[in-house]
Design a protein around this motif. Structure first.
Motif, PDB file in Angstrom:
ATOM      1  N   ILE A 149       0.762  -1.290   0.001  1.00 28.98           N
ATOM      2  CA  ILE A 149      -0.165  -0.005   0.059  1.00 28.98           C
ATOM      3  C   ILE A 149       0.833   1.264   0.195  1.00 28.98           C
ATOM      4  CG2 ILE A 149      -1.641   1.226   1.332  1.00 28.98           C
ATOM      5  CD1 ILE A 149      -2.655  -1.468   2.236  1.00 28.98           C
ATOM      6  N   VAL A 157       3.011   1.872  -3.302  1.00 36.31           N
ATOM      7  CA  VAL A 157       2.089   2.335  -4.284  1.00 36.31           C
ATOM      8  C   VAL A 157       1.884   4.047  -4.066  1.00 36.31           C
ATOM      9  CG1 VAL A 157      -0.360   2.418  -5.203  1.00 36.31           C
ATOM     10  CG2 VAL A 157       1.068   0.209  -5.030  1.00 36.31           C
ATOM     11  N   ASN A 199       3.135   7.065  -6.406  1.00 34.15           N
ATOM     12  CA  ASN A 199       2.028   7.824  -7.145  1.00 34.15           C
ATOM     13  C   ASN A 199       1.985   9.151  -6.867  1.00 34.15           C
ATOM     14  OD1 ASN A 199       1.332   5.636  -8.549  1.00 34.15           O
ATOM     15  ND2 ASN A 199      -0.467   5.208  -7.549  1.00 34.15           N
ATOM     16  N   PRO A 233       4.615  -0.364 -10.123  1.00 33.96           N
ATOM     17  CA  PRO A 233       3.190  -0.342  -8.850  1.00 33.96           C
ATOM     18  C   PRO A 233       2.542  -1.425  -9.353  1.00 33.96           C
ATOM     19  CG  PRO A 233       3.133   1.695  -9.981  1.00 33.96           C
ATOM     20  CD  PRO A 233       4.505   1.057 -10.298  1.00 33.96           C
ATOM     21  N   VAL A 293       1.494  -4.933  -6.737  1.00 37.29           N
ATOM     22  CA  VAL A 293       0.197  -5.484  -6.589  1.00 37.29           C
ATOM     23  C   VAL A 293      -0.251  -6.645  -6.902  1.00 37.29           C
ATOM     24  CG1 VAL A 293      -2.345  -4.668  -6.798  1.00 37.29           C
ATOM     25  CG2 VAL A 293      -0.839  -2.949  -6.299  1.00 37.29           C
TER      26      VAL A 293
END
Lengths: 275, 293
Positions: A201, A204, A208, A255, A259
């Motif tokens: 989490i 990412v 971002n 990313p 995930v």
């Protein structure tokens, strides 16, 4: 044989198409001739001969933006620093507020909690002036350290620690484990699935980031790939679309890979954190 | 909730919380305090002297029709993004929760966009919607629909809503699916035995049990739409054309860093802070009620 559930398949396939179509277009677009894209002749079929664009953008910059390898490096370093930094300081502070009694313990907890309510977006100008007072504008620490404070991770670790059975703690103490031994040999292993989920989490999240780097890093040396790509489409007059698209592919690959590879932990960690 | 067994020692735990407290003070509380302070001051045109003006900045803010427009626009934007992304996600989650083949595959294909940066999501949509190079944009123009979101405010708004909602579907999907899976199968089976059919069963059995997830996601989506979409809007329209897509966060950014109006921008920051505090309070009130039950 079960009956095939057609309506469900149709809806799900439409959903998948909704997500895959833009991605496919970007993949295909990255391999095509920039002039052709500008004329509106975007084809859905990728051209293998156009793949060299990836080598091009990685090694040399375009007008207004540096080479993409450096952006990837900055983004990667930033995402890792933020993810690891957040995990370290929040696991330590969650450990302190759950397993010890010390003066102003609850005050410390609430101070951390309050940060939930102060996202960067609501304090743009004052944060910028604090950063420039500290001389952190256009530095890597300036890009990462302020994003490391995290109430969410602290709350999540605290939840995990609160439900650890008292017997386990007692047993460890009887065996002569001090606070540090207990932390290292019991708490960390017990919360390992939380650690994995949080890592995804936060990685990412770090990768971002857009507004923060836009504020504190104006030098091209510190451009993250997300910043770089917005800069590239900013020069609307002669955007080299194939380069933009290739950069977009490289910007979303790391990313997305994290995930997908860590899907199981990630989904569990995300939905557990809500409780 | 408190732990019973605890370790002795005072200096050690203080040392452990110190790094986080330090970061919180320097990068959160101090700037927030400054925002509150400078929201009540005003600089002279040369930036030499600042005077205390109390609530004047706030008065100006709320009497400014441009700001009130921006509030309205942000509300429309947030509600549209939340409804759209939650609606699509719920539909997909209900289908993915059925016992069908390829569930694992569908799940992966539907959650990966979670990892896409809001600004990069905007780039993906440009290829579809750009009036000259976009697949859909070109098609519209060829078929007599004048389409250019760089010129038409309404079109610009729908483009940023679409791109923002698109990116958030995955997140909502993950939570709806987890919520659906936590509903005991026996409950659904019992309803089926009683003859409750599809939509009726969903509305009277599943939806009430899913309400906690729905409420949680409403708050999360509103916060996402209000704050995290800055990158999407910046990449697609920069708040334009004119002010057609200027949400509150875009406006703080424009006023504070481009127009350099520190007092006004700080007052806007304080208003936004109050907004987040209210949303967080609602969320936690609601969550604590849920864990009590």
């Amino acid at each position: 044989m079960r009956r095939i559930d057609w309506p469900a398949h149709v809806v799900l396939l439409l959903g998948v198409a909704l997500f895959i179509l833009p991605l496919w277009l970007v993949l295909a677009g990255s391999t095509q001739d920039s002039a052709a894209i500008s004329r509106g002749e975007l084809s859905l079929i990728p051209r293998l001969s156009g793949l060299h664009v990836y080598a091009d953008i990685l090694s040399q910059g375009s007008p207004g933006a540096g080479p993409v390898w450096r952006m990837l490096l900055v983004s990667g370093a930033m995402a890792l620093t933020i993810a690891i930094g957040k995990i370290v300081i929040s696991i330590l502070s969650a450990y302190a507020v759950t397993f010890f009694r010390f003066p102003f313990r609850m005050a410390a907890f609430w101070t951390i909690f309050i940060t939930l309510m102060l996202p960067v977006e609501v304090r743009i100008v004052p944060t910028y002036s604090v950063m420039s007072d500290l001389g952190l504008i256009n530095t890597f620490p300036g890009l990462t350290i302020p994003l490391i404070a995290s109430a969410t991770a602290t709350l999540l670790f605290r939840q995990t620690f609160l439900v650890i059975p008292d017997e386990l703690v007692e047993a460890a103490r009887m065996d002569g484990a001090g606070p540090w031994r207990f932390f290292k040999d019991i708490l960390i292993p017990v919360s390992s699935s939380n650690l994995a989920a949080l890592f995804v989490i936060l990685f990412v999240y770090g990768w971002n980031q857009y507004l923060w780097p836009l504020l504190v890093a104006t030098t091209p040396q510190l451009d993250t790939i997300v910043i770089g790509i917005v800069k590239m489409i900013g020069t609307e007059t002669q955007t080299e679309w194939n380069r933009v698209m290739a950069t977009a592919v490289l910007a979303l690959l790391p990313p997305v890979a994290v995930v997908i590879l860590m899907q199981r932990w990630f989904v569990r960690g995300l939905t557990d954190g809500e409780k | 909730m408190e732990r019973r067994t605890i370790f002795p020692g005072r200096a050690f735990p203080i040392l452990l919380v110190l790094p986080q407290l330090l970061l919180t003070f320097v990068f959160f509380l101090w700037p927030a305090g400054q925002a509150i302070w400078s929201s009540m001051t005003r600089a002279d045109p040369f930036g030499i002297r600042t005077t205390f003006v109390g609530t004047e900045n706030f008065y100006d803010l709320f009497t400014d029709p441009l700001y009130r427009d921006s509030i309205g626009r942000t509300l429309v934007f947030c509600v549209a993004v939340s409804v759209l992304s939650m609606g699509v996600a719920l539909l997909l989650a209900v289908c993915a929760d059925r016992e069908i083949r390829g569930r694992g595959w569908y799940r992966i294909m539907l959650i990966w966009p979670y990892a896409v940066a809001p600004a990069v999501a905007a780039v993906l949509w440009i290829l579809l919607l750009h009036p000259q190079i976009g697949l859909i944009g070109r098609w519209l123009n060829r078929h007599g629909v004048p389409w250019d979101y760089k010129l038409n405010g309404l079109q610009a708004m729908s483009v940023v809503i679409g791109a923002s909602a698109w990116k958030q579907v995955s997140y909502n999907f993950i939570f709806f699916l987890a919520g659906l899976q936590s509903i005991p199968r026996a409950v659904i089976e019992a309803a089926r035995m009683d003859g409750a059919k599809g939509w009726f069963r969903f509305r009277t059995m599943v939806l009430p049990l899913l309400m906690p997830t729905v409420f949680f996601l409403i708050v999360v989506n509103l916060v996402y739409a209000a704050f995290d979409t800055f990158g999407t809007i910046q990449a697609l329209t920069q708040g334009g054309p004119g002010k057609a897509t200027e949400t509150l966060v875009v406006k703080v950014f424009r006023d504070g860093l481009i127009n350099l109006d520190v007092g006004g921008s700080s007052a806007q920051s304080v208003v936004l802070m109050l907004g987040v505090i209210v949303l967080t309070a609602v969320q936690f009130r609601f969550l604590s009620r849920r864990t009590d039950s």
